[in-house]
Design an enzyme around this catalytic site. Structure first.
Site, mmCIF file in Angstrom:
data_model
loop_
_atom_site.group_PDB
_atom_site.id
_atom_site.type_symbol
_atom_site.label_atom_id
_atom_site.label_comp_id
_atom_site.label_asym_id
_atom_site.label_seq_id
_atom_site.Cartn_x
_atom_site.Cartn_y
_atom_site.Cartn_z
ATOM 1 N N SER A 280 0.833 -1.207 0.000
ATOM 2 C CA SER A 280 0.000 0.000 0.000
ATOM 3 C C SER A 280 0.866 1.254 0.000
ATOM 4 C CB SER A 280 -0.865 -0.024 1.264
ATOM 5 O OG SER A 280 -1.469 1.223 1.464
ATOM 6 N N TYR B 199 -2.434 -1.592 10.699
ATOM 7 C CA TYR B 199 -2.638 -2.081 9.337
ATOM 8 C C TYR B 199 -1.435 -1.701 8.453
ATOM 9 C CZ TYR B 199 -3.969 -1.591 4.467
ATOM 10 O OH TYR B 199 -3.949 -1.632 3.099
ATOM 11 N N LYS C 89 1.755 -3.988 6.413
ATOM 12 C CA LYS C 89 2.203 -3.888 5.016
ATOM 13 C C LYS C 89 3.715 -3.644 4.964
ATOM 14 C CE LYS C 89 -1.695 -4.741 3.152
ATOM 15 N NZ LYS C 89 -1.901 -6.080 2.578
HETATM 16 C C1 UD1 Z 1 -7.281 4.302 3.439
HETATM 17 C C2 UD1 Z 1 -6.167 3.874 4.331
HETATM 18 C C3 UD1 Z 1 -5.138 3.133 3.510
HETATM 19 C C4 UD1 Z 1 -5.770 1.953 2.807
HETATM 20 C C5 UD1 Z 1 -6.902 2.477 1.942
HETATM 21 C C6 UD1 Z 1 -7.637 1.362 1.233
HETATM 22 C C7 UD1 Z 1 -6.064 5.560 6.107
HETATM 23 C C8 UD1 Z 1 -5.246 6.626 6.743
HETATM 24 N N1 UD1 Z 1 -5.567 5.011 4.994
HETATM 25 O O1 UD1 Z 1 -6.755 5.256 2.501
HETATM 26 O O2 UD1 Z 1 -4.093 2.699 4.335
HETATM 27 O O3 UD1 Z 1 -4.812 1.292 2.013
HETATM 28 O O4 UD1 Z 1 -7.828 3.214 2.750
HETATM 29 O O5 UD1 Z 1 -8.596 0.757 2.013
HETATM 30 O O6 UD1 Z 1 -7.133 5.240 6.579
HETATM 31 N N2 UD1 Z 1 -12.919 10.814 3.145
HETATM 32 C C9 UD1 Z 1 -13.909 11.722 3.524
HETATM 33 N N3 UD1 Z 1 -15.085 11.215 3.998
HETATM 34 C C10 UD1 Z 1 -15.345 9.885 4.118
HETATM 35 C C11 UD1 Z 1 -14.313 8.962 3.726
HETATM 36 C C12 UD1 Z 1 -13.114 9.469 3.263
HETATM 37 O O7 UD1 Z 1 -13.720 12.925 3.426
HETATM 38 O O8 UD1 Z 1 -16.428 9.506 4.579
HETATM 39 C C13 UD1 Z 1 -11.646 11.338 2.607
HETATM 40 C C14 UD1 Z 1 -10.433 10.984 3.455
HETATM 41 O O9 UD1 Z 1 -10.198 11.934 4.441
HETATM 42 C C15 UD1 Z 1 -9.337 10.952 2.372
HETATM 43 C C16 UD1 Z 1 -10.072 10.515 1.101
HETATM 44 O O10 UD1 Z 1 -11.448 10.753 1.350
HETATM 45 O O11 UD1 Z 1 -8.841 12.226 2.161
HETATM 46 C C17 UD1 Z 1 -9.876 9.054 0.791
HETATM 47 O O12 UD1 Z 1 -10.197 8.293 1.955
HETATM 48 P P1 UD1 Z 1 -10.280 6.692 1.948
HETATM 49 O O13 UD1 Z 1 -11.117 6.239 0.803
HETATM 50 O O14 UD1 Z 1 -10.681 6.259 3.319
HETATM 51 O O15 UD1 Z 1 -8.804 6.240 1.612
HETATM 52 P P2 UD1 Z 1 -7.420 6.636 2.342
HETATM 53 O O16 UD1 Z 1 -7.654 7.222 3.666
HETATM 54 O O17 UD1 Z 1 -6.628 7.428 1.364
#
Ligand code: UD1
Length: 337
Positions: free
Chosen positions: A126, A151, A155
Site C-alpha cells: 500500500s 494495518y 504492510k
Molecule cells: C485508506 C487507508 C489506507 C488503505 C486504503 C484502502 C487511512 C489513513 N488510509 O486510505 O491505508 O490502504 O484506505 O482501504 O485510513 N474521506 C472523507 N469522507 C469519508 C471517507 C473518506 O472525506 O467519509 C476522505 C479521506 O479523508 C481521504 C479521502 O477521502 O482524504 C480518501 O479516503 P479513503 O477512501 O478512506 O482512503 P485513504 O484514507 O486514502
C-alpha cells in the site's frame, strides 16, 4: 498450456477483479478465500463475466498443509497474495488479530511455496508505507515512513519479510504499492462490498447518492491544498487488476533465481476529495449532500504516485479515467438500490 495461479483473497474487491484480468490473459486462477470480508455471490459474478466457474477453496489461507496440497494438486506456478484484514481503525483496536492474520498468513504462504518449489509471488502492499510524504508525487525510492497504523505496519513488515526471504531463498517476489482503488467491473457483476458503514470515500459517496446515507462528511476542509481537502491518487480497480497480471508476467521473465522489487500502482494524478465529489455529481446528475467536518485522525494531506517505473519495467499504465471509475462504481451501487 495455461498456467495455474493461486489467488489468496480472490473473492475480495481487488482480488476478484484480478481473477477476471488473469482469466482474460489466459491464466487459470484458483481462489482461496475465507469469506471473512467478502461474499460467496462474487463467485456467481465471476461466472457471469467469464462464462465458467473459478475453483475456490472457502478456507483461511493460514494453513500450511492445505496450501501445500492446493499448490501440488493444481500444479500452481505463481501466487498473488491479497488475503488480509484492511480496516485502519479496527487494526488499532485489534492489533494482534491484524499481525496474526496479515503476517501469519504471509509467512505460512511463503513457507508452503518454498516447500513446493514455487518461486513467483505478488504481494498486496500500500502507498500507506510512504506516510505523509514531503514532496508528492512519490517514487519507489521515496523514504518509507514509520507506519501510523497497525494495518500500515503489517504492510511495511510484510514487504520486509519478503525482501529478507528473497535474500536467502529462491523467491521472485514483487510488492505492489496500491494508491486508492475505486470503481467496479463495467458489467456491474462484481464491485466493492463494504460491510456496514463504509470507511472509504467512494462507497460512502455512492451510498449517499443512493439514499442509503444521509450525507457525506468530508474529513477536513482546511488542509494546505488548492481547495482545502485531501488529495489522493484514485485508480480504477480494473487498471490495478491488470497491473497484477503484468507484474506476474514480469516475475516469470526474471532469469536469476532470486528477484525482489516494489512498484507504485496509481494513475499518477492527484485529485482532491471535493474534485471527486463534483465529478461524481456530474455522473449521477444530482447534487450530493455533504458537509465539511473535522479532520480524520491519521489522514495524509496529499499523496499521489510517480508511475514511471511501473510503466518502464512492467509495461503497464492506467487506461481508465477517474470519471470512468466513478461511473462504474455508480452502476454497481445502483444494483443495490
Ligand atoms: C485508506 C487507508 C489506507 C488503505 C486504503 C484502502 C487511512 C489513513 N488510509 O486510505 O491505508 O490502504 O484506505 O482501504 O485510513 N474521506 C472523507 N469522507 C469519508 C471517507 C473518506 O472525506 O467519509 C476522505 C479521506 O479523508 C481521504 C479521502 O477521502 O482524504 C480518501 O479516503 P479513503 O477512501 O478512506 O482512503 P485513504 O484514507 O486514502
Amino acid at each position: 498450456m495455461s498456467q495455474n495461479i493461486l489467488v489468496t483473497g480472490g473473492a475480495g474487491f481487488i482480488g476478484s477483479h484480478t481473477v477476471v484480468a488473469l482469466a482474460e490473459s489466459g491464466f487459470n486462477p484458483i481462489i482461496i478465500d475465507d469469506f471473512s470480508n467478502s461474499e460467496p455471490s462474487v463467485l456467481a459474478g465471476l461466472r457471469n463475466i467469464l462464462g465458467r466457474d473459478i475453483p475456490c477453496y472457502a478456507q483461511d489461507c493460514n494453513q500450511f498443509s492445505l496450501l501445500r496440497s492446493i499448490i501440488r494438486d493444481h500444479q500452481i506456478s505463481g501466487v498473488i497474495h491479497f488475503a488480509a484484514f484492511k480496516a485502519v481503525g479496527e487494526s488499532m483496536e485489534e492489533p494482534l488479530a491484524y499481525y496474526r492474520n496479515n503476517l501469519g498468513s504471509l509467512i505460512t504462504l511463503i513457507d508452503a511455496m518454498l516447500a513446493e518449489g514455487i518461486t513467483n509471488l505478488i504481494f498486496s502492499s500500500s502507498c500507506t508505507v510512504y506516510g505523509n510524504p514531503d514532496n508528492p508525487p512519490v517514487t519507489e525510492l521515496t523514504p518509507v515512513k514509520p507506519a501510523t497504523s497497525v494495518y500500515g505496519n503489517t504492510k511495511q513488515i510484510g514487504e520486509e519479510i519478503i525482501r529478507d526471504v528473497c535474500a536467502a531463498k529462491p523467491l521472485k517476489a514483487i510488492s505492489l504499492r496500491y494508491f486508492n482503488p475505486v470503481g467496479a467491473h463495467p458489467s456491474a457483476e462484481i464491485g466493492e462490498l463494504p460491510r456496514g458503514i463504509p470507511n472509504n470515500l467512494v462507497p460512502y459517496v455512492t451510498q449517499t447518492a443512493a439514499g442509503l446515507r444521509k450525507q457525506l462528511t468530508i474529513f477536513g476542509g482546511d488542509y494546505p491544498t488548492t481547495d482545502g481537502t485531501c488529495i489522493r491518487d484514485y485508480i480504477h480497480v480494473m487498471d490495478l487488476a491488470e497491473a497484477h497480471v503484468a507484474a506476474l508476467q514480469f516475475s516469470f521473465q526474471q532469469k536469476e533465481s532470486v528477484y525482489y522489487d516494489t512498484f507504485n500502482l496509481g494513475s499518477g494524478q492527484g485529485n482532491s476529495v471535493l474534485e471527486l465529489v463534483h465529478q461524481f455529481e456530474k455522473i449521477s446528475k444530482k447534487p450530493l449532500p455533504y458537509q465539511i467536518g473535522p479532520r480524520r485522525e491519521g489522514d495524509v494531506v496529499a499523496v499521489w504516485a510517480d508511475v514511471q517505473k511501473s510503466k518502464e519495467l512492467l509495461g503497464w499504465s492506467t487506461r481508465r479515467s477517474l470519471e470512468e471509475a466513478l461511473r462504474d462504481a455508480w452502476r454497481w451501487q445502483q444494483k443495490f438500490g
